[in-house]
Write a protein that holds these residues in place. Structure first.
Motif, mmCIF file in Angstrom:
data_model
loop_
_atom_site.group_PDB
_atom_site.id
_atom_site.type_symbol
_atom_site.label_atom_id
_atom_site.label_comp_id
_atom_site.label_asym_id
_atom_site.label_seq_id
_atom_site.Cartn_x
_atom_site.Cartn_y
_atom_site.Cartn_z
ATOM 1 N N LEU A 265 -2.434 31.527 2.496
ATOM 2 C CA LEU A 265 -2.959 30.169 2.302
ATOM 3 C C LEU A 265 -4.279 30.167 1.533
ATOM 4 C CD1 LEU A 265 -2.301 28.661 5.843
ATOM 5 C CD2 LEU A 265 -1.096 28.103 3.726
ATOM 6 N N ALA A 266 -4.501 29.068 0.805
ATOM 7 C CA ALA A 266 -5.776 28.866 0.121
ATOM 8 C C ALA A 266 -6.362 27.546 0.603
ATOM 9 C CB ALA A 266 -5.554 28.805 -1.385
ATOM 10 N N LYS A 267 -7.661 27.444 0.575
ATOM 11 C CA LYS A 267 -8.306 26.220 1.069
ATOM 12 C C LYS A 267 -7.942 25.021 0.210
ATOM 13 C CE LYS A 267 -10.844 23.597 3.583
ATOM 14 N NZ LYS A 267 -10.173 23.134 4.820
ATOM 15 N N SER A 268 -7.900 25.262 -1.074
ATOM 16 C CA SER A 268 -7.646 24.130 -1.952
ATOM 17 C C SER A 268 -6.484 24.520 -2.870
ATOM 18 C CB SER A 268 -8.930 23.833 -2.718
ATOM 19 O OG SER A 268 -8.717 22.873 -3.673
ATOM 20 N N VAL A 269 -5.407 23.727 -2.816
ATOM 21 C CA VAL A 269 -4.182 24.106 -3.525
ATOM 22 C C VAL A 269 -4.187 23.451 -4.903
ATOM 23 C CG1 VAL A 269 -1.662 24.246 -3.380
ATOM 24 C CG2 VAL A 269 -3.027 24.286 -1.295
ATOM 25 N N THR A 270 -4.815 24.152 -5.860
ATOM 26 C CA THR A 270 -4.991 23.580 -7.188
ATOM 27 C C THR A 270 -3.877 23.997 -8.139
ATOM 28 O OG1 THR A 270 -6.437 25.417 -7.706
ATOM 29 C CG2 THR A 270 -7.490 23.395 -6.984
ATOM 30 N N VAL A 271 -2.930 24.756 -7.614
ATOM 31 C CA VAL A 271 -1.735 25.065 -8.412
ATOM 32 C C VAL A 271 -0.556 24.321 -7.794
ATOM 33 C CG1 VAL A 271 -2.493 27.295 -9.242
ATOM 34 C CG2 VAL A 271 -1.340 27.148 -7.043
ATOM 35 N N GLU A 272 0.481 24.153 -8.600
ATOM 36 C CA GLU A 272 1.614 23.348 -8.110
ATOM 37 C C GLU A 272 2.702 24.218 -7.513
ATOM 38 O OE1 GLU A 272 2.627 20.761 -11.402
ATOM 39 O OE2 GLU A 272 0.581 21.103 -12.090
ATOM 40 N N LEU B 170 4.625 12.147 0.583
ATOM 41 C CA LEU B 170 4.074 13.425 0.158
ATOM 42 C C LEU B 170 3.823 13.339 -1.337
ATOM 43 C CD1 LEU B 170 6.509 15.730 2.128
ATOM 44 C CD2 LEU B 170 4.058 15.421 2.590
ATOM 45 N N ALA B 171 2.614 13.729 -1.753
ATOM 46 C CA ALA B 171 2.267 13.646 -3.175
ATOM 47 C C ALA B 171 3.256 14.440 -4.027
ATOM 48 C CB ALA B 171 0.840 14.163 -3.374
ATOM 49 N N SER B 172 3.711 15.553 -3.494
ATOM 50 C CA SER B 172 4.609 16.430 -4.254
ATOM 51 C C SER B 172 5.985 15.802 -4.480
ATOM 52 C CB SER B 172 4.766 17.771 -3.538
ATOM 53 O OG SER B 172 5.240 17.561 -2.219
ATOM 54 N N GLU B 173 6.344 14.832 -3.671
ATOM 55 C CA GLU B 173 7.597 14.103 -3.881
ATOM 56 C C GLU B 173 7.359 12.878 -4.759
ATOM 57 O OE1 GLU B 173 10.764 14.774 -3.008
ATOM 58 O OE2 GLU B 173 9.972 16.722 -2.423
ATOM 59 N N PHE B 174 6.317 12.160 -4.448
ATOM 60 C CA PHE B 174 5.998 10.909 -5.152
ATOM 61 C C PHE B 174 5.911 11.126 -6.661
ATOM 62 C CE2 PHE B 174 2.803 8.029 -6.913
ATOM 63 C CZ PHE B 174 3.236 6.787 -6.458
ATOM 64 N N GLU C 232 -9.156 18.045 -4.982
ATOM 65 C CA GLU C 232 -8.670 18.865 -6.106
ATOM 66 C C GLU C 232 -7.206 19.255 -5.956
ATOM 67 O OE1 GLU C 232 -10.463 19.155 -8.674
ATOM 68 O OE2 GLU C 232 -12.508 18.813 -7.947
ATOM 69 N N THR C 233 -6.541 18.816 -4.919
ATOM 70 C CA THR C 233 -5.142 19.205 -4.714
ATOM 71 C C THR C 233 -4.288 18.743 -5.888
ATOM 72 O OG1 THR C 233 -5.423 19.175 -2.342
ATOM 73 C CG2 THR C 233 -3.165 18.925 -3.143
ATOM 74 N N ALA C 234 -3.610 19.713 -6.538
ATOM 75 C CA ALA C 234 -2.915 19.411 -7.789
ATOM 76 C C ALA C 234 -1.865 18.319 -7.605
ATOM 77 C CB ALA C 234 -2.274 20.687 -8.342
ATOM 78 N N ASP C 235 -1.049 18.427 -6.574
ATOM 79 C CA ASP C 235 0.025 17.440 -6.407
ATOM 80 C C ASP C 235 -0.536 16.034 -6.184
ATOM 81 O OD1 ASP C 235 2.437 18.902 -6.744
ATOM 82 O OD2 ASP C 235 2.137 19.836 -4.779
ATOM 83 N N THR C 236 -1.601 15.945 -5.412
ATOM 84 C CA THR C 236 -2.191 14.636 -5.118
ATOM 85 C C THR C 236 -2.809 14.049 -6.389
ATOM 86 O OG1 THR C 236 -2.601 15.480 -2.902
ATOM 87 C CG2 THR C 236 -3.674 13.400 -3.471
ATOM 88 N N VAL D 188 0.866 -1.183 0.000
ATOM 89 C CA VAL D 188 0.000 0.000 0.000
ATOM 90 C C VAL D 188 0.896 1.224 0.000
ATOM 91 C CG1 VAL D 188 -1.686 1.341 1.346
ATOM 92 C CG2 VAL D 188 -1.892 -1.157 1.252
ATOM 93 N N ILE D 189 0.561 2.190 -0.835
ATOM 94 C CA ILE D 189 1.284 3.471 -0.795
ATOM 95 C C ILE D 189 0.250 4.577 -0.595
ATOM 96 C CG2 ILE D 189 2.815 5.077 -1.994
ATOM 97 C CD1 ILE D 189 3.907 2.775 -3.607
ATOM 98 N N VAL D 190 0.420 5.340 0.460
ATOM 99 C CA VAL D 190 -0.499 6.447 0.721
ATOM 100 C C VAL D 190 0.146 7.723 0.194
ATOM 101 C CG1 VAL D 190 -1.811 7.713 2.454
ATOM 102 C CG2 VAL D 190 -1.278 5.302 2.846
ATOM 103 N N ILE D 191 -0.609 8.482 -0.580
ATOM 104 C CA ILE D 191 -0.109 9.777 -1.072
ATOM 105 C C ILE D 191 -1.066 10.878 -0.639
ATOM 106 C CG2 ILE D 191 1.296 9.029 -3.042
ATOM 107 C CD1 ILE D 191 -1.180 9.318 -4.817
ATOM 108 N N ALA D 192 -0.529 11.990 -0.199
ATOM 109 C CA ALA D 192 -1.361 13.088 0.299
ATOM 110 C C ALA D 192 -0.476 14.295 0.567
ATOM 111 C CB ALA D 192 -2.068 12.659 1.579
ATOM 112 N N ALA D 193 -1.106 15.390 0.964
ATOM 113 C CA ALA D 193 -0.377 16.615 1.289
ATOM 114 C C ALA D 193 -0.880 17.171 2.622
ATOM 115 C CB ALA D 193 -0.601 17.658 0.189
ATOM 116 N N GLY D 194 -0.005 17.852 3.327
ATOM 117 C CA GLY D 194 -0.385 18.595 4.536
ATOM 118 C C GLY D 194 -1.037 17.725 5.589
#
Ligand code: F6R
Length: 368
Positions: free
Chosen positions: A361-368, A83-87, A108-112, A52-58
C-alpha cells in the motif's frame, strides 16, 4: 515525532477529538447559523442544486456513503455515491445543477482527480472536501471545504475519515440552511450534537482498553465479518477495510439486512462477527439488528457488539460489548468507527505487523 506512541496510527487515532474540533472550528456561528463562506458558492447556486454525486475512493468513499444518508434526509436532494474509479469510465448524467462532491484526504488520488475532471467537462459544479491545502483536487474544484485533520502519516486513514464526516455533515446542513430546512428543529438539535462530537470521541477513546485486548485475543482469526444497517453499514465496511489493510485478515462488511440473502452461510463458530448497533432513536432499525445478532449467535459465532450507552436489549446476545456514547443515528459513525480502528490496529500489532506501513500500500494513490 510519534509523540510517545508506538505507531503514527495510534497517535492519529488519539488526535481525533482535536481533528474533529478543528474541522468544526468557526463554522457553527451564533444561533446555530453555519458559516461556510470559504466554499465560494453563492446561495443562489446552492439553491439550484437538484442532484448531488459524491465521488471518492477507499475510506473517503465510506464517508461519502454516510453523507448520502445525512444529506438526503436533511435536504431532500437526491444523492448518489460512486467509486471514482467507476464514475470516470461511465457516461454519468450531469447538468449544471449537479453538485459533485469529491472527497480526498490527500487531494492527489488519481482516480478521484480524473473523475473530477470528467464531471467538470460536463459542466457540473465540483466541491472538494480535502485535508491537504493547495493539493490538485481542491485547486481544480470550483469550491473547497478543508478538513483540518493535520498531516496523516500512517497509511491507514483514521482522523481523516472522522473529519471527512464532519465536513460532509456541515455541507449537508449548510445546503439545508440555504434552501430552507424541512425539519428546522431537528437541524438545530443536530448542530448542538455536532458541537459535542469532539467530547464524545474523547469519551470513546477513553474506553478502548478492552478493544485492544480483543484485538490481541483474536490475533489468529482468519476471517471477520462486520455488519451494520443504515449509516452503520458504511461503518462496517470501514471496519472491514481497516482489518484487511492492516492485519491481512479476510474481512467483509455487509448490510445486516443482506445476511439472509447469502452471507449467513459463512457464519459458524470460527467466525467473529462485529455488529454496529444503531441508537435507540431509530427503534425499528435497532430491533432489526438485535434479531440479526440473535441469528448469528444461534449459529455459534462470537458476537462483538458496538452499542450506545444504555442499550440493554443487546446485552444478552453480546459476547463482547463495546459501549459508545449516545449520538443521533446520523452522527453515530463519529463514535462507532473508533473502536474498529483501534481493533484493527491492535490485532495487526499482535501479529507483529508494521501498522503504519502495510504491505503493498501507498499513502497516496497517484497512479491508476
Ligand atoms: C484506507 C485508505 C485508503 C484511502 C484512499 C483514498 O485506510 O487510506 O482507502 O482512503 O486511497 O485516499 P484519498 O482520501 O487521499 O483520496
Amino acid at each position: 515525532e510519534k509523540g510517545g506512541y508506538d505507531y503514527f496510527m495510534l497517535k492519529e487515532i488519539e488526535e481525533q477529538p482535536r481533528a474533529v474540533a478543528d474541522t468544526l472550528l468557526g463554522r457553527i456561528g451564533d444561533g446555530g447559523r453555519l458559516q461556510l463562506d470559504e466554499m465560494r458558492m453563492s446561495e443562489s447556486e446552492l439553491r439550484s442544486v437538484d442532484k448531488v454525486i459524491v465521488i471518492a475512493a477507499g475510506t473517503a468513499y465510506h464517508a461519502g456513503m454516510i453523507a448520502k444518508y445525512a444529506i438526503e434526509h436533511w435536504t431532500r436532494i437526491p444523492v448518489e455515491v460512486e467509486l471514482a474509479s467507476e464514475f470516470r469510465y461511465r457516461d454519468p448524467i450531469l447538468t449544471r445543477d449537479t453538485l459533485v462532491i469529491a472527497i480526498s484526504q490527500s487531494g492527489e488520488t488519481a482516480d478521484t482527480l480524473m473523475a473530477l475532471r470528467h464531471a467538470k467537462e460536463q459542466h457540473a459544479r465540483v466541491l472538494a472536501i480535502c485535508n491537504t491545502n493547495g493539493a490538485t483536487i481542491p485547486r481544480e474544484a470550483d469550491a473547497v471545504v478543508y478538513t483540518h485533520g493535520g498531516p496523516e502519516i500512517a497509511v491507514a486513514s483514521t482522523k481523516a475519515f472522522l473529519t471527512q464526516l464532519i465536513a460532509c455533515y456541515l455541507v449537508g446542513l449548510y445546503l439545508a440552511q440555504v434552501r430552507g430546512a424541512k425539519f428546522p428543529d431537528e437541524i438545530q438539535d443536530i448542530l448542538i450534537q455536532l458541537a459535542q462530537a469532539p467530547e464524545k470521541v474523547r469519551e470513546t477513546l477513553d474506553r478502548m482498553e478492552p478493544v485492544k485486548e480483543l484485538g490481541r485475543l483474536l490475533k489468529d482469526a482468519e476471517r471477520v465479518l462486520f455488519l451494520g444497517r443504515h449509516v452503520g453499514y458504511p461503518v462496517a465496511l470501514e471496519g472491514a477495510l481497516k482489518l484487511k489493510e492492516l492485519a491481512y485478515v479476510h474481512a467483509e462488511g455487509f448490510a445486516a439486512g443482506e445476511l439472509k440473502h447469502g452471507p449467513i452461510a459463512l457464519v459458524d463458530q470460527d467466525l467473529p462477527v462485529v455488529v454496529v448497533v444503531p441508537p435507540a432513536d431509530r427503534p425499528l432499525l435497532h430491533d432489526k439488528i438485535v434479531s440479526n445478532i440473535q441469528e448469528i449467535r444461534a449459529r455459534g459465532a462470537r458476537t462483538i457488539v458496538i452499542a450506545e450507552d444504555g442499550d440493554e436489549a443487546v446485552v444478552p446476545f453480546a459476547d463482547t460489548l463495546i459501549r459508545v456514547p449516545e449520538l443521533p443515528t446520523l452522527l453515530q459513525p463519529l463514535v462507532a468507527t473508533v473502536p474498529l480502528q483501534v481493533f484493527a490496529c491492535a490485532l495487526a500489532d499482535a501479529k507483529g505487523l508494521d501498522v503504519d506501513q502495510p504491505r503493498n500500500l501507498a499513502k497516496s494513490v497517484t497512479v491508476e
